[in-house]
Design a protein around this motif. Structure first.
Motif, short mmCIF file in Angstrom:
data_model
loop_
_atom_site.label_atom_id
_atom_site.label_comp_id
_atom_site.label_asym_id
_atom_site.label_seq_id
_atom_site.Cartn_x
_atom_site.Cartn_y
_atom_site.Cartn_z
N GLN A 1 26.85 -42.75 39.17
CA GLN A 1 27.08 -43.14 37.77
C GLN A 1 26.96 -41.93 36.85
O GLN A 1 27.71 -41.81 35.86
CB GLN A 1 26.08 -44.22 37.37
N ALA A 2 26.03 -41.01 37.16
CA ALA A 2 25.90 -39.79 36.35
C ALA A 2 27.14 -38.90 36.49
O ALA A 2 27.54 -38.23 35.53
CB ALA A 2 24.64 -39.02 36.77
N LEU A 3 27.76 -38.91 37.67
CA LEU A 3 28.98 -38.14 37.88
C LEU A 3 30.21 -38.86 37.31
O LEU A 3 31.15 -38.22 36.83
CB LEU A 3 29.19 -37.91 39.39
N TYR A 4 30.17 -40.19 37.35
CA TYR A 4 31.29 -41.02 36.89
C TYR A 4 30.74 -42.09 35.94
O TYR A 4 30.42 -43.22 36.37
CB TYR A 4 31.99 -41.68 38.08
N PRO A 5 30.62 -41.79 34.66
CA PRO A 5 29.95 -42.70 33.70
C PRO A 5 30.62 -44.06 33.51
O PRO A 5 30.02 -44.95 32.91
CB PRO A 5 29.98 -41.89 32.40
N SER A 6 31.82 -44.25 34.02
CA SER A 6 32.48 -45.56 33.86
C SER A 6 31.96 -46.60 34.85
O SER A 6 32.38 -47.76 34.83
CB SER A 6 34.00 -45.41 34.03
N ILE A 7 31.01 -46.21 35.73
CA ILE A 7 30.40 -47.16 36.66
C ILE A 7 29.34 -47.98 35.91
O ILE A 7 28.50 -47.43 35.20
CB ILE A 7 29.74 -46.43 37.85
N VAL A 8 29.39 -49.30 36.06
CA VAL A 8 28.38 -50.20 35.48
C VAL A 8 27.59 -50.81 36.64
O VAL A 8 28.17 -51.35 37.59
CB VAL A 8 29.05 -51.33 34.66
N LEU A 9 26.24 -50.72 36.57
CA LEU A 9 25.38 -51.14 37.68
C LEU A 9 24.56 -52.38 37.33
O LEU A 9 24.03 -52.48 36.22
CB LEU A 9 24.45 -50.00 38.09
N ASN A 10 24.43 -53.29 38.29
CA ASN A 10 23.63 -54.50 38.15
C ASN A 10 22.57 -54.57 39.26
O ASN A 10 22.81 -54.10 40.37
CB ASN A 10 24.52 -55.75 38.23
N ASN A 11 21.43 -55.20 38.96
CA ASN A 11 20.32 -55.38 39.92
C ASN A 11 19.78 -54.05 40.45
O ASN A 11 19.43 -53.93 41.62
CB ASN A 11 20.74 -56.28 41.09
N ILE A 12 19.66 -53.06 39.57
CA ILE A 12 19.06 -51.78 39.95
C ILE A 12 17.59 -51.98 40.31
O ILE A 12 16.89 -52.78 39.71
CB ILE A 12 19.20 -50.77 38.79
N SER A 13 17.12 -51.24 41.29
CA SER A 13 15.72 -51.32 41.71
C SER A 13 14.78 -51.02 40.54
O SER A 13 15.05 -50.13 39.72
CB SER A 13 15.47 -50.30 42.82
N ASN A 14 13.65 -51.76 40.48
CA ASN A 14 12.64 -51.46 39.46
C ASN A 14 11.53 -50.56 40.01
O ASN A 14 10.45 -50.46 39.44
CB ASN A 14 12.04 -52.77 38.91
N SER A 15 11.80 -49.90 41.12
CA SER A 15 10.83 -49.03 41.76
C SER A 15 10.56 -47.78 40.93
O SER A 15 11.39 -47.35 40.12
CB SER A 15 11.34 -48.60 43.14
N ASP A 16 9.40 -47.18 41.15
CA ASP A 16 9.09 -45.90 40.50
C ASP A 16 10.16 -44.87 40.81
O ASP A 16 10.59 -44.10 39.94
CB ASP A 16 7.74 -45.36 41.00
N ASP A 17 10.59 -44.82 42.09
CA ASP A 17 11.58 -43.82 42.50
C ASP A 17 12.87 -43.93 41.71
O ASP A 17 13.44 -42.93 41.26
CB ASP A 17 11.88 -43.95 43.99
N SER A 18 13.35 -45.15 41.51
CA SER A 18 14.61 -45.33 40.78
C SER A 18 14.43 -45.07 39.29
O SER A 18 15.32 -44.54 38.62
CB SER A 18 15.17 -46.74 41.02
N GLN A 19 13.26 -45.42 38.76
CA GLN A 19 12.98 -45.09 37.36
C GLN A 19 12.90 -43.58 37.15
O GLN A 19 13.40 -43.06 36.14
CB GLN A 19 11.69 -45.79 36.92
N LEU A 20 12.28 -42.89 38.10
CA LEU A 20 12.22 -41.42 38.03
C LEU A 20 13.62 -40.82 38.13
O LEU A 20 13.94 -39.85 37.43
CB LEU A 20 11.33 -40.87 39.14
N MET A 21 14.44 -41.40 39.00
CA MET A 21 15.82 -40.92 39.16
C MET A 21 16.59 -41.09 37.85
O MET A 21 17.28 -40.16 37.40
CB MET A 21 16.48 -41.72 40.29
N THR A 22 16.47 -42.26 37.24
CA THR A 22 17.16 -42.53 35.97
C THR A 22 16.73 -41.55 34.89
O THR A 22 17.56 -40.97 34.17
CB THR A 22 16.86 -43.98 35.51
N LYS A 23 15.41 -41.34 34.78
CA LYS A 23 14.87 -40.44 33.77
C LYS A 23 15.32 -39.01 34.00
O LYS A 23 15.71 -38.30 33.07
CB LYS A 23 13.34 -40.53 33.80
#
Length: 407
Positions: free
Chosen positions: A32-54
């Motif tokens: 999604q960071a490489l291709y911003p037109s991607i829309v994501l649903n049900n993303i993990s609420n894990s620390d790892d995914s939050q750290l990745m997003t940040k």
């Protein structure tokens, strides 16, 4: 924070909603960071995914990903192609002990500007983003599939695409196939023939694409364990799961048949039901699903069932040396475990010691894998908050199905 799990009995029928797969989420967040037109649903609420997003949204010149190994590997590749951006990526004390040389050298072979800040071969890394126009690179394939996936995720943004030759026995093939399938879903062409993976550059713009992340099979493993240890007739329904999953840990469905647990799929749910007694022994090669080794080992221990697990060489470079940690904690409980560099052998046991305190080693899977033992005895889990790395609501979900937990 330590918690005590009193000897418990789960409800005869129960259901749990599990958050999106950490493995799929982190791959899709990078895409999604490489291709911003991607829309994501049900993303993990894990620390790892939050750290990745940040981290992906960060404008800082220092990114700290703490214990998140997947994020360290994926972001190293991502930052290498961010032209003109200079960043230092670092992490926890344990992260600074986890090897990165194989991935760094592969990226350098493609032309990346990466250097070591402290110790050669390990984080932290200084990365100066640039356009990479080299195409061919080779990589040892038997260390971590995350190195391979890191390269594949950025491949379509390389000027000439990527031709990746894998050397030696390939580890965790399902995780590689997961990455390639996600690339296919956004229109990136690839091929995987024998030991060569080719990814074509994507030159046309990506149209708006909605993708829903399947729930995490590694998180489901603890409920397979609970079902296996429970009385015949116990059933647990989990959402949202697909029978044709991309996740390697979906092999749980076949493995847990040997524990007397059958799985039924219906309307994006899977129902686990204990229908018969377990087999006498278990022998498995887990090279394609090493993350469930702890769960399986503890299930066997709880049932007094000897097991021989091979294909575990990647466990030594996880959040902790998981083979040593398993041996240490199970022997505290009264079990007998022998380990090699890539295998674990559990002897049959008859009694489980009461009120043993389990060390978790900053490893979420140690905490969650040992929790089902509360169906057999009282147990203490040290630093129980570590579960937030992949499954923040784990303890609440266990309470909801009948576990008695006190702080």
């Amino acid at each position: 924070m330590s918690i005590t799990l009193q000897k418990s009995k789960v409800a005869k029928q129960s259901s749990i909603q599990i958050t999106g797969s950490k493995s799929e989420s982190n791959r899709l967040l990078l895409l999604q960071a490489l291709y911003p037109s991607i829309v994501l649903n049900n993303i993990s609420n894990s620390d790892d995914s939050q750290l990745m997003t940040k981290a992906l949204a960060s404008s800082s010149d220092v990114i700290d990903i703490h214990h998140a190994g997947t994020a360290m590997r994926f972001l190293t590749a991502f930052l290498a192609v961010q032209e003109g951006k200079e960043v230092v990526i670092t992490g926890s004390k344990r992260m600074k002990e986890r090897p990165m040389q194989i991935l760094v050298e592969a990226l350098q072979d493609l032309g990346a500007d990466i250097s070591y800040v402290e110790n050669d071969g390990f984080p932290p890394l200084k990365i100066v983003g640039k356009k990479l126009n080299k195409k061919k690179v080779s990589l040892k394939a038997n260390v971590s599939s995350q190195y391979i996936s890191a390269l594949l995720l950025i491949a379509s943004k390389l000027e000439n695409g990527l031709e990746l030759t894998l050397e030696g026995e390939i580890t965790s093939v399902p995780y590689i196939n997961m990455t390639l399938s996600l690339l296919d879903q956004i229109g990136v062409e690839s091929s995987f023939t024998e030991n060569v993976i080719t990814v074509k550059p994507k030159v046309d713009a990506l149209k708006s694409t909605n993708l829903t992340v399947e729930s995490d099979w590694s998180s489901a493993s603890y409920y397979f364990s609970i079902a296996a240890i429970s009385d015949i007739g116990t059933q647990i329904t989990l959402s949202s799961y697909k029978e044709n999953s991309l996740q390697g840990d979906s092999v749980l469905v076949d493995i847990y048949k040997q524990f007397g647990v059958v799985s039924t799929f219906k309307d994006n749910t899977i129902t686990l039901k204990k229908v018969e007694a377990h087999k006498n022994t278990l022998s498995l090669d887990l090279k394609n699903a090493p993350d469930i080794a702890q769960t399986i080992t503890v299930t066997c221990f709880a049932l007094g069932m000897p097991c021989d697990l091979i294909g575990l060489h990647t466990l030594k470079i996880k959040e902790t040396d998981r083979l040593v940690a398993l041996k240490t904690e199970i022997e505290k409980l009264g079990g007998s475990v022998n380990i090699t560099e890539k295998s674990l052998h559990l002897s049959a046991s008859t009694a489980i010691k009461n009120m043993v305190s389990i060390a978790t080693y900053n490893d979420h899977r140690m905490a969650m894998a040992f929790a089902p033992l509360a169906l057999k005895t009282n147990i203490i889990i040290e630093a129980a908050g570590v579960v937030s790395k992949s499954y923040p609501t784990f303890w609440d979900d266990l309470k909801s199905i009948g576990f008695e937990i006190t702080k």
